[in-house]
Motif scaffolding. Structure first.
Motif, PDB file in Angstrom:
ATOM      1  N   GLN A   1       0.841  -1.200   0.000  1.00 18.46           N
ATOM      2  CA  GLN A   1       0.000   0.000   0.000  1.00 18.46           C
ATOM      3  C   GLN A   1       0.877   1.252   0.000  1.00 18.46           C
ATOM      4  O   GLN A   1       0.620   2.211  -0.739  1.00 18.46           O
ATOM      5  N   ILE A   2       1.904   1.276   0.839  1.00 24.28           N
ATOM      6  CA  ILE A   2       2.767   2.454   0.949  1.00 24.28           C
ATOM      7  C   ILE A   2       3.595   2.651  -0.317  1.00 24.28           C
ATOM      8  O   ILE A   2       3.729   3.784  -0.805  1.00 24.28           O
ATOM      9  N   CYS A   3       4.123   1.568  -0.897  1.00 26.17           N
ATOM     10  CA  CYS A   3       4.860   1.705  -2.157  1.00 26.17           C
ATOM     11  C   CYS A   3       3.932   2.227  -3.254  1.00 26.17           C
ATOM     12  O   CYS A   3       4.297   3.124  -4.020  1.00 26.17           O
ATOM     13  N   SER A   4       2.735   1.666  -3.324  1.00 22.43           N
ATOM     14  CA  SER A   4       1.774   2.104  -4.332  1.00 22.43           C
ATOM     15  C   SER A   4       1.396   3.565  -4.132  1.00 22.43           C
ATOM     16  O   SER A   4       1.368   4.351  -5.091  1.00 22.43           O
ATOM     17  N   ALA A   5       1.105   3.950  -2.889  1.00 21.42           N
ATOM     18  CA  ALA A   5       0.715   5.335  -2.601  1.00 21.42           C
ATOM     19  C   ALA A   5       1.860   6.304  -2.890  1.00 21.42           C
ATOM     20  O   ALA A   5       1.629   7.410  -3.388  1.00 21.42           O
ATOM     21  N   THR A   6       3.087   5.897  -2.611  1.00 21.16           N
ATOM     22  CA  THR A   6       4.251   6.746  -2.896  1.00 21.16           C
ATOM     23  C   THR A   6       4.338   7.047  -4.389  1.00 21.16           C
ATOM     24  O   THR A   6       4.501   8.203  -4.793  1.00 21.16           O
ATOM     25  N   ALA A   7       4.217   6.018  -5.205  1.00 18.49           N
ATOM     26  CA  ALA A   7       4.276   6.209  -6.657  1.00 18.49           C
ATOM     27  C   ALA A   7       3.043   6.959  -7.157  1.00 18.49           C
ATOM     28  O   ALA A   7       3.140   7.778  -8.078  1.00 18.49           O
TER      29      ALA A   7
ATOM     30  N   ARG B   1      -9.192   6.424  -4.417  1.00 20.90           N
ATOM     31  CA  ARG B   1      -9.632   5.020  -4.365  1.00 20.90           C
ATOM     32  C   ARG B   1      -9.373   4.313  -5.689  1.00 20.90           C
ATOM     33  O   ARG B   1      -8.922   3.165  -5.707  1.00 20.90           O
ATOM     34  N   GLU B   2      -9.658   4.972  -6.795  1.00 21.30           N
ATOM     35  CA  GLU B   2      -9.406   4.374  -8.114  1.00 21.30           C
ATOM     36  C   GLU B   2      -7.923   4.079  -8.292  1.00 21.30           C
ATOM     37  O   GLU B   2      -7.544   2.998  -8.727  1.00 21.30           O
ATOM     38  N   ARG B   3      -7.093   5.031  -7.935  1.00 24.03           N
ATOM     39  CA  ARG B   3      -5.651   4.861  -8.123  1.00 24.03           C
ATOM     40  C   ARG B   3      -5.063   3.784  -7.207  1.00 24.03           C
ATOM     41  O   ARG B   3      -4.054   3.185  -7.534  1.00 24.03           O
ATOM     42  N   MET B   4      -5.693   3.550  -6.070  1.00 22.68           N
ATOM     43  CA  MET B   4      -5.211   2.531  -5.133  1.00 22.68           C
ATOM     44  C   MET B   4      -5.952   1.203  -5.272  1.00 22.68           C
ATOM     45  O   MET B   4      -5.729   0.283  -4.497  1.00 22.68           O
TER      46      MET B   4
END
Length: 171
Positions: A109-115, A143-146
């Protein structure tokens, strides 16, 4: 006998060379050979996002890409983003907003949110972007992006709150 091909790339700022089985996933290489256990093996089919890492600034499911394919790339795992003594703003926000429960999905989640935050800063639209020029990080947009990262515990609202706090956006 033929020699296995090799790939030279960087993982969390350290140069590595991979010359093992060309069928080995980046996920297995990170966990088994580099002992970077923060990247989690969830479904091993690219459906849950627990294995998300950042490759050249883009989110990648490390279970779906091969280690040999990373030649010349820069790979960042959760271990490369921060550490207990020096957390990133996003990591601190995840803690402050209780953006995790069991914690298994949290590294992805954190890697995805960082990018994703970097994508927003570049103005990249998503499927739900109402304005393709001025992308607004609404809850729907976040929400869509994650959506490629699943949380079995259901901490989604807290994850969005953590991201929103870092973006300094209110909804």
């Amino acid at each position: 006998m033929s020699q296995n091909p090799s790939a030279k790339f960087t993982v969390n700022g350290q140069k590595v060379e991979y010359s093992g089985d060309p069928r080995r996933s980046l996920l297995d290489y990170l966990r088994d050979e580099l002992s970077l256990s923060g990247t989690k093996k969830g479904c091993d089919h690219g459906q849950c996002g627990a294995c998300t890492v950042i490759v050249d600034g883009r989110r990648v499911n490390s279970c779906l890409t091969l280690a040999i394919m990373q030649d010349g790339c820069e790979v960042t795992t959760i271990e490369g983003l921060g550490n207990p003594a020096s957390l990133t703003a996003l990591q601190r926000s995840f803690i402050a907003n209780d953006g995790f429960q069991c914690g298994y999905c949290t590294p992805g989640q954190i890697c995805s949110a960082t990018a994703m935050i970097a994508e927003l800063e570049k103005g990249w639209p998503s499927y739900v972007s109402a304005d393709l020029i001025a992308v607004t990080p609404s809850d729907e947009e976040l929400r869509e992006r994650m959506s490629g990262n699943l949380c079995r515990c259901g901490a989604y609202s807290n994850i969005i709150a953590a991201i929103r706090e870092v973006l300094q956006v209110t909804q």
